[in-house]
Design an enzyme around this catalytic site. Structure first.
Site, mmCIF file in Angstrom:
data_model
loop_
_atom_site.group_PDB
_atom_site.id
_atom_site.type_symbol
_atom_site.label_atom_id
_atom_site.label_comp_id
_atom_site.label_asym_id
_atom_site.label_seq_id
_atom_site.Cartn_x
_atom_site.Cartn_y
_atom_site.Cartn_z
ATOM 1 N N HIS A 170 -50.233 55.382 25.583
ATOM 2 C CA HIS A 170 -49.954 54.697 26.854
ATOM 3 C C HIS A 170 -48.817 53.688 26.721
ATOM 4 O O HIS A 170 -48.998 52.592 26.183
ATOM 5 C CB HIS A 170 -51.230 53.979 27.323
ATOM 6 C CG HIS A 170 -51.132 53.369 28.686
ATOM 7 N ND1 HIS A 170 -51.919 53.750 29.744
ATOM 8 C CD2 HIS A 170 -50.322 52.385 29.176
ATOM 9 C CE1 HIS A 170 -51.620 53.037 30.814
ATOM 10 N NE2 HIS A 170 -50.639 52.189 30.494
ATOM 11 N N HIS A 204 -44.965 52.780 29.105
ATOM 12 C CA HIS A 204 -44.076 53.161 30.211
ATOM 13 C C HIS A 204 -42.664 53.143 29.659
ATOM 14 O O HIS A 204 -42.163 52.081 29.262
ATOM 15 C CB HIS A 204 -44.221 52.161 31.361
ATOM 16 C CG HIS A 204 -45.627 52.117 31.884
ATOM 17 N ND1 HIS A 204 -46.027 52.800 33.003
ATOM 18 C CD2 HIS A 204 -46.734 51.490 31.406
ATOM 19 C CE1 HIS A 204 -47.325 52.591 33.211
ATOM 20 N NE2 HIS A 204 -47.773 51.803 32.253
ATOM 21 N N HIS A 254 -53.957 54.891 35.919
ATOM 22 C CA HIS A 254 -54.314 53.484 35.707
ATOM 23 C C HIS A 254 -55.502 53.132 36.604
ATOM 24 O O HIS A 254 -55.449 53.364 37.813
ATOM 25 C CB HIS A 254 -53.156 52.566 36.095
ATOM 26 C CG HIS A 254 -52.039 52.508 35.114
ATOM 27 N ND1 HIS A 254 -51.238 53.582 34.840
ATOM 28 C CD2 HIS A 254 -51.606 51.505 34.315
ATOM 29 C CE1 HIS A 254 -50.346 53.234 33.928
ATOM 30 N NE2 HIS A 254 -50.542 51.971 33.597
ATOM 31 N N GLU A 258 -58.041 47.980 35.475
ATOM 32 C CA GLU A 258 -57.197 46.968 34.820
ATOM 33 C C GLU A 258 -57.113 45.770 35.770
ATOM 34 O O GLU A 258 -57.785 44.772 35.584
ATOM 35 C CB GLU A 258 -55.794 47.535 34.538
ATOM 36 C CG GLU A 258 -54.804 46.528 33.967
ATOM 37 C CD GLU A 258 -53.336 46.971 34.126
ATOM 38 O OE1 GLU A 258 -53.046 47.847 34.957
ATOM 39 O OE2 GLU A 258 -52.480 46.391 33.433
ATOM 40 N N ASP A 304 -48.382 49.603 26.216
ATOM 41 C CA ASP A 304 -48.090 49.499 27.658
ATOM 42 C C ASP A 304 -46.596 49.256 27.940
ATOM 43 O O ASP A 304 -45.867 50.221 28.178
ATOM 44 C CB ASP A 304 -48.964 48.416 28.287
ATOM 45 C CG ASP A 304 -49.322 48.690 29.739
ATOM 46 O OD1 ASP A 304 -48.995 49.769 30.231
ATOM 47 O OD2 ASP A 304 -49.940 47.816 30.385
ATOM 48 N N ASP A 305 -46.165 48.010 27.969
ATOM 49 C CA ASP A 305 -44.746 47.677 28.216
ATOM 50 C C ASP A 305 -44.351 46.654 27.150
ATOM 51 O O ASP A 305 -44.279 45.447 27.435
ATOM 52 C CB ASP A 305 -44.581 47.064 29.610
ATOM 53 C CG ASP A 305 -45.030 48.010 30.705
ATOM 54 O OD1 ASP A 305 -44.272 48.933 31.043
ATOM 55 O OD2 ASP A 305 -46.161 47.839 31.199
HETATM 56 N N1 ADE Z 1 -45.922 50.253 35.513
HETATM 57 C C1 ADE Z 1 -45.353 49.812 34.404
HETATM 58 N N2 ADE Z 1 -46.239 49.117 33.680
HETATM 59 C C2 ADE Z 1 -47.399 49.129 34.342
HETATM 60 C C3 ADE Z 1 -48.699 48.605 34.102
HETATM 61 N N3 ADE Z 1 -48.983 47.912 33.004
HETATM 62 N N4 ADE Z 1 -49.658 48.814 35.013
HETATM 63 C C4 ADE Z 1 -49.364 49.495 36.116
HETATM 64 N N5 ADE Z 1 -48.174 50.021 36.369
HETATM 65 C C5 ADE Z 1 -47.198 49.842 35.498
HETATM 66 ZN ZN ZN Z 2 -49.648 51.018 31.922
#
Ligand code: ADE
Ligand code: ZN
Length: 321
Positions: free
Chosen positions: A8, A10, A188, A191, A269-270
């Site tokens: 996971h 992005h 998603h 969260e 995640d990011d």
């Molecule tokens: N798009 C990019 N990062 C995200 C995240 N953590 N949750 C939802 N959408 C996203």
């Molecule tokens: Zn995400």
């Protein structure tokens, strides 16, 4: 040395501030100074502000070569932290906002994956995602692009974005289209929204995995449902702390989910937005959740077993553990 796998992240959100600035200058674009803090990190506070910063950073990825470089840099970094398998979530909507076609965005990502595999022996696969707050109609357009342009590295379909926009059932047509074309799906949920959002995902979408899903811990019946339906959770502890879903790792439900019998995995995640990386997530699990190297390797095994790649690829990777 613990081998790692990530399910996971992005893709557009993996580009470091330094790479984003480099791409902006390559494309003769100027970025607003509000995107960065003084220490050259990305600037945002709330989840919705984060999504805006994410959109802005993504806007500099304008060519197939840019997508190739973002993908290659990310996989290189992961391989440097002993990752052997990484699924990246791409967003054709972000590519389109930057002026790129579906095919161009895909070609760039594929090139990045192939180059990284050749140089660093890391296997990459793609999950194409739609953006929830752009709405169900747009999600169907993305789904159609995915099924009309099949590619062996595209193994999944998913959705990110604002978890409170629209209802998950609105997205059933897009997910069903991709599922019927043979793609595996994640979404998603659980969260920024509660356990009811995970129930909704299981009620309405053909998903095998839930992005985050950590708030499932609030509902014992849901935990049993996740076990019965053999759902894997893509847990991103660093992201959860950065976004304020939990105030500390001591409050994070990772261990409780694991002890309850849920399939939990680790992802970033990011990463530059949340000051993390796949290596850092494994370090968090070691330090704050007291997992041994053997247990961490078990997490990697769970990730590989529930990866969206074909079984032959997964068997080869599992044999490396
Ligand atoms: N798009 C990019 N990062 C995200 C995240 N953590 N949750 C939802 N959408 C996203
Ligand atoms: Zn995400």
């Amino acid at each position: 040395m613990v081998l790692k796998a990530e399910l996971h992240n992005h893709l557009e959100g993996t580009a470091s501030p330094e790479l984003v600035k480099r791409l902006a200058s390559r494309n003769s674009m100027s970025l607003p100074s509000e995107l960065f803090n003084d220490d050259e990190t990305f600037k945002w506070t709330t989840f919705l502000e984060f999504l805006k910063a994410y959109d802005l950073a993504s806007s500099v990825i304008k060519t197939p070569e840019d997508y190739r470089d973002v993908t290659y840099q990310y996989l290189k970094q992961c391989a440097g932290q002993n990752a052997i398998y990484v699924e990246v979530m791409s967003s054709p909507d972000h590519a389109a906002m930057a002026g790129m076609s579906y095919q161009d965005h895909l070609d760039g990502i594929v090139q990045g994956i192939e180059d990284a595999q050749a140089y660093f022996d890391v296997v990459g696969r793609i999950i194409v995602t739609c953006v929830r707050h752009l709405g169900p109609e747009r999600s169907i357009e993305v789904a159609k692009q995915v099924v009309n342009n099949p590619h062996p590295l595209v193994v999944g379909f998913g959705m990110g974005g604002d978890e409170n926009a629209h209802h998950l059932s609105d997205f059933s047509p897009a997910f069903n289209l991709c599922h019927e074309a043979g793609l595996l799906c994640n979404v998603h949920a659980g969260e920024m929204a509660g356990p009811e959002s995970v129930h909704a995902a299981l009620d309405h979408l053909p998903v095998k995995r839930i992005g985050h899903g950590v708030r499932s811990i609030e509902d014992p019946e849901l935990i049993q449902r996740l076990i019965d339906q053999d759902i894997t959770l893509e847990v991103c502890p660093g992201s959860n702390i950065a976004l304020g879903v939990y105030s500390s790792f001591a409050d994070h439900p990772f261990l409780k989910l694991r002890e309850a019998g849920c399939k939990v995995t680790l992802s970033s995640d990011d990463p530059p937005f949340f000051h993390t990386s796949i290596g850092h997530e494994y370090d968090i699990a070691s330090k704050h959740f007291s997992l041994s190297d053997e247990e961490l390797t078990g997490i990697t095994r769970t990730s590989l077993e529930n990866a969206f790649a074909d079984q032959k690829t997964k068997d080869k990777l599992l044999a490396r553990l």
